[in-house]
Design a protein around this motif. Structure first.
Motif, PDB file in Angstrom:
ATOM      1  N   GLN A 149      -0.455  14.779   4.988  1.00  0.00           N
ATOM      2  CA  GLN A 149       0.072  13.982   6.274  1.00  0.00           C
ATOM      3  C   GLN A 149       1.332  13.322   5.789  1.00  0.00           C
ATOM      4  O   GLN A 149       1.325  12.677   4.876  1.00  0.00           O
ATOM      5  N   ASP A 150       1.941  12.838   6.781  1.00  0.00           N
ATOM      6  CA  ASP A 150       3.191  11.974   6.506  1.00  0.00           C
ATOM      7  C   ASP A 150       2.698  10.832   6.877  1.00  0.00           C
ATOM      8  O   ASP A 150       2.698   9.932   7.860  1.00  0.00           O
ATOM      9  N   LEU A 151       2.332  10.015   5.807  1.00  0.00           N
ATOM     10  CA  LEU A 151       1.876   8.749   5.684  1.00  0.00           C
ATOM     11  C   LEU A 151       2.348   8.048   4.643  1.00  0.00           C
ATOM     12  O   LEU A 151       2.595   8.372   3.539  1.00  0.00           O
ATOM     13  N   ASN A 152       2.862   6.555   4.929  1.00  0.00           N
ATOM     14  CA  ASN A 152       3.263   5.489   3.967  1.00  0.00           C
ATOM     15  C   ASN A 152       2.267   4.902   3.140  1.00  0.00           C
ATOM     16  O   ASN A 152       1.006   4.488   3.901  1.00  0.00           O
ATOM     17  N   ALA A 153       2.110   4.943   2.027  1.00  0.00           N
ATOM     18  CA  ALA A 153       1.236   4.665   1.183  1.00  0.00           C
ATOM     19  C   ALA A 153       0.838   2.953   1.570  1.00  0.00           C
ATOM     20  O   ALA A 153      -0.476   2.489   1.690  1.00  0.00           O
ATOM     21  N   GLY A 154       1.863   2.345   1.591  1.00  0.00           N
ATOM     22  CA  GLY A 154       1.775   0.798   2.356  1.00  0.00           C
ATOM     23  C   GLY A 154       0.755   0.867   3.387  1.00  0.00           C
ATOM     24  O   GLY A 154      -0.348  -0.005   3.414  1.00  0.00           O
ATOM     25  N   ASP A 155       1.116   1.241   4.333  1.00  0.00           N
ATOM     26  CA  ASP A 155       0.529   1.499   5.394  1.00  0.00           C
ATOM     27  C   ASP A 155      -1.107   1.835   5.270  1.00  0.00           C
ATOM     28  O   ASP A 155      -1.861   1.109   5.997  1.00  0.00           O
ATOM     29  N   LEU A 156      -1.150   2.769   4.797  1.00  0.00           N
ATOM     30  CA  LEU A 156      -2.680   3.463   4.308  1.00  0.00           C
ATOM     31  C   LEU A 156      -3.430   2.452   3.611  1.00  0.00           C
ATOM     32  O   LEU A 156      -4.777   2.161   4.113  1.00  0.00           O
ATOM     33  N   LEU A 157      -3.050   1.853   2.954  1.00  0.00           N
ATOM     34  CA  LEU A 157      -3.664   0.683   2.172  1.00  0.00           C
ATOM     35  C   LEU A 157      -4.235  -0.523   2.690  1.00  0.00           C
ATOM     36  O   LEU A 157      -5.099  -1.179   2.490  1.00  0.00           O
ATOM     37  N   VAL A 158      -3.076  -0.845   3.651  1.00  0.00           N
ATOM     38  CA  VAL A 158      -3.561  -1.926   4.705  1.00  0.00           C
ATOM     39  C   VAL A 158      -4.679  -1.634   5.481  1.00  0.00           C
ATOM     40  O   VAL A 158      -5.720  -2.205   5.687  1.00  0.00           O
ATOM     41  N   GLU A 159      -4.682  -0.231   6.086  1.00  0.00           N
ATOM     42  CA  GLU A 159      -5.830   0.049   6.706  1.00  0.00           C
ATOM     43  C   GLU A 159      -7.095   0.437   6.030  1.00  0.00           C
ATOM     44  O   GLU A 159      -8.115  -0.273   6.593  1.00  0.00           O
ATOM     45  N   LYS A 160      -6.950   0.883   4.681  1.00  0.00           N
ATOM     46  CA  LYS A 160      -8.051   1.116   4.070  1.00  0.00           C
ATOM     47  C   LYS A 160      -8.833  -0.020   3.444  1.00  0.00           C
ATOM     48  O   LYS A 160      -9.929  -0.155   3.047  1.00  0.00           O
ATOM     49  N   GLY A 161      -7.881  -1.043   3.016  1.00  0.00           N
ATOM     50  CA  GLY A 161      -8.178  -2.038   2.176  1.00  0.00           C
ATOM     51  C   GLY A 161      -8.799  -3.596   3.010  1.00  0.00           C
ATOM     52  O   GLY A 161      -8.938  -4.396   2.674  1.00  0.00           O
ATOM     53  N   ALA A 162      -8.541  -3.220   4.562  1.00  0.00           N
ATOM     54  CA  ALA A 162      -8.911  -4.526   5.398  1.00  0.00           C
ATOM     55  C   ALA A 162     -10.222  -4.981   5.384  1.00  0.00           C
ATOM     56  O   ALA A 162     -11.235  -4.219   5.193  1.00  0.00           O
ATOM     57  N   GLY A 163     -10.210  -6.441   4.788  1.00  0.00           N
ATOM     58  CA  GLY A 163     -11.433  -7.261   4.667  1.00  0.00           C
ATOM     59  C   GLY A 163     -12.202  -6.630   3.426  1.00  0.00           C
ATOM     60  O   GLY A 163     -13.281  -7.130   3.481  1.00  0.00           O
ATOM     61  N   LYS A 164     -11.419  -6.185   2.607  1.00  0.00           N
ATOM     62  CA  LYS A 164     -12.109  -5.703   1.389  1.00  0.00           C
ATOM     63  C   LYS A 164     -11.457  -6.227  -0.006  1.00  0.00           C
ATOM     64  O   LYS A 164     -10.530  -6.923   0.054  1.00  0.00           O
ATOM     65  N   ARG A 165     -12.103  -6.080  -1.136  1.00  0.00           N
ATOM     66  CA  ARG A 165     -11.600  -6.623  -2.230  1.00  0.00           C
ATOM     67  C   ARG A 165     -10.425  -5.358  -2.846  1.00  0.00           C
ATOM     68  O   ARG A 165     -11.283  -4.248  -3.184  1.00  0.00           O
ATOM     69  N   VAL A 166      -9.340  -5.497  -3.218  1.00  0.00           N
ATOM     70  CA  VAL A 166      -8.523  -4.684  -3.430  1.00  0.00           C
ATOM     71  C   VAL A 166      -7.742  -4.998  -4.869  1.00  0.00           C
ATOM     72  O   VAL A 166      -7.221  -6.314  -4.922  1.00  0.00           O
ATOM     73  N   VAL A 167      -7.400  -4.096  -5.679  1.00  0.00           N
ATOM     74  CA  VAL A 167      -6.773  -4.122  -6.798  1.00  0.00           C
ATOM     75  C   VAL A 167      -5.493  -3.195  -6.584  1.00  0.00           C
ATOM     76  O   VAL A 167      -5.846  -1.962  -6.447  1.00  0.00           O
ATOM     77  N   VAL A 168      -4.443  -3.465  -6.789  1.00  0.00           N
ATOM     78  CA  VAL A 168      -3.246  -2.602  -7.114  1.00  0.00           C
ATOM     79  C   VAL A 168      -2.598  -2.732  -8.384  1.00  0.00           C
ATOM     80  O   VAL A 168      -2.401  -3.961  -8.790  1.00  0.00           O
ATOM     81  N   VAL A 169      -2.534  -1.546  -9.134  1.00  0.00           N
ATOM     82  CA  VAL A 169      -1.739  -1.673 -10.621  1.00  0.00           C
ATOM     83  C   VAL A 169      -0.411  -1.264 -10.188  1.00  0.00           C
ATOM     84  O   VAL A 169      -0.181  -0.166  -9.807  1.00  0.00           O
ATOM     85  N   GLY A 170       0.442  -2.202 -10.453  1.00  0.00           N
ATOM     86  CA  GLY A 170       1.803  -1.945 -10.188  1.00  0.00           C
ATOM     87  C   GLY A 170       2.105  -3.113  -9.146  1.00  0.00           C
ATOM     88  O   GLY A 170       1.494  -2.871  -8.062  1.00  0.00           O
ATOM     89  N   HIS A 171       3.265  -3.469  -9.220  1.00  0.00           N
ATOM     90  CA  HIS A 171       3.793  -4.531  -7.991  1.00  0.00           C
ATOM     91  C   HIS A 171       4.702  -3.687  -7.063  1.00  0.00           C
ATOM     92  O   HIS A 171       5.730  -3.273  -7.458  1.00  0.00           O
TER      93      HIS A 171
END
Length: 245
Positions: free
Chosen positions: A96-118
């Motif tokens: 799908q044509d999806l931006n990773a940042g947008d998807l992370l905001v959706e999937k991570g909403a209200g959760k504990r999130v780790v991102v490896v890499g800035h």
């Protein structure tokens, strides 16, 4: 079999390398397609060359250059990942044509999130999640050092790992630290868009398909960062594990 070896084994056919372009931020290899990887290297090279066969890569077998992905030289490993991405046949029906940042905001909403890499979306993500940890080899401001991965990753509901962890050889150890019930994503142009990831505990992969190789290679040489490439000759794609909601 290691993840890198499995990916290389899964590649079909071969092509001659038309061009290798190493820019300050991105490396491009053009064979069947144009593949990208994040330019990664050590500045100390008095005892060995960053690319031992530099000057003779064009015209070589792309599959031969894919083997660089397992090199101890970070710059050779960069070329290897870009070569893999130049050969890989992406199943577009699964993307799908999806931006990773947008998807992370959706999937991570209200959760504990780790991102490896800035990543550039870090500030926006921080506003949406309950808790955000950013692990970095070169930490900035609120980042944590990459060495904290063992303590932080098991605490996360959502984990996003930069594809460059394939280059520095840390990917599989990072994946092993993720909880079985966490949502795991690998992202960035270095990431090979292959469903093999799903056999290694990954749920989502986000990468790129270069549409205009000559344009993108010129941009690579001129020092673009990825935000400058967005919408200019590349397509951002996301593939999900089957059955993922």
């Amino acid at each position: 079999m290691s993840l890198i070896d499995a990916i290389i084994t899964s590649l079909s056919g071969d092509e001659a390398v038309k061009e290798v372009r190493i820019g300050p931020f991105w490396t491009g290899v053009w064979s069947r397609y144009c593949g990208l990887a994040s330019t990664t290297f050590n500045h100390e090279h008095e005892n060995c060359f960053p690319v031992g066969e530099a000057g003779s890569l064009t015209g070589r077998s792309a599959r031969e250059l894919c083997r660089y992905a397992t090199s101890a030289s970070l710059l050779e490993a960069t070329i290897g990942l870009a070569s893999i991405n130049s050969l890989i046949e992406v199943d577009m029906e699964r993307c799908q044509d999806l931006n990773a940042g947008d998807l992370l905001v959706e999937k991570g909403a209200g959760k504990r999130v780790v991102v490896v890499g800035h990543f550039p979306f870090t500030a926006r993500l921080r506003q949406a999640v309950a808790k955000l940890w950013v692990l970095e080899r070169r930490p900035r401001s609120d980042d944590l050092p990459a060495g904290e991965a063992e303590n932080i990753l098991p605490r996360a509901d959502v984990v996003a790992i930069t594809g460059t962890a394939l280059i520095n050889g840390t990917m599989e150890s990072l994946l092993k630290l993720c909880r079985k019930d966490s949502l795991v994503m690998v992202l960035g142009p270095t990431t090979p868009l292959t469903p093999l990831w799903f056999d290694y505990g990954v749920d989502l992969i986000s990468g790129t398909r270069v549409l205009e190789p000559e344009v993108v290679l010129r941009f690579v040489s001129e020092g673009v960062v990825f935000k400058q490439l967005h919408g200019r000759g590349v397509r951002l794609l996301t593939m999900a594990k089957k059955g993922l909601k």
